[in-house]
Write a protein that holds these residues in place. Structure first.
Motif: not given
Length: 141
Positions: A136-139, A113-115, A117, A55-58
């Motif tokens: 996980v992607n982090v925005r 945005t970065t990932s 892993e 998922s992408t979290v903020e």
């Protein structure tokens, strides 16, 4: 002489008690507080659990980001970070063991945005093959 001293004492006493008596208005000031942005230190850390995989979290700039991945403390297998892309998130210390989990601390330093892993496997060997992974992607806003 005694009389003049008494008059002086009386006048001194009246002067102290009558100061400010003329107009008994209380001054009021209209103060309006304007909201400001919350300092980074006041923002609660964002904890990312394994359930967030894929998922992408903020997060916000300045916020602490904690990646918490469970593992078996009796096993020699462990989680290892695959990408070490500094910029949007920077390491905020090394990983720590918390019972049946390892926690990686980061700090969000700029927008974007970065990932993140990680791969789970034997600690003595490089990660190769179908070991479990966590991505996980982090925005950061």
């Amino acid at each position: 002489m005694r009389r003049s001293f008494l008059v002086l004492v009386v006048l001194a006493g009246l002067g102290g008690s009558t100061a400010g008596c003329g107009d008994d208005k209380t001054e009021t000031y209209d103060v309006t507080l304007q909201p400001t942005s919350v300092p980074a230190s006041a923002v609660a850390p964002l904890t990312i659990e394994q359930s967030a995989a894929g998922s992408t979290v903020e997060a916000t700039v300045g916020q602490r980001v904690l990646v918490r991945l469970s593992q078996d403390p009796a096993s020699t297998d462990q989680w290892a970070m695959v990408n070490d892309d500094e910029g949007i998130l920077i390491a905020d210390g090394g990983p720590t063991s918390e019972g049946n989990a390892t926690v990686w601390p980061f700090r969000a330093t700029e927008r974007g945005t970065t990932s993140l892993e990680f791969v789970y496997g034997p600690s003595s060997e490089p990660a190769v093959g179908p070991e479990p992974t966590f991505l996980v992607n982090v925005r950061v806003n």
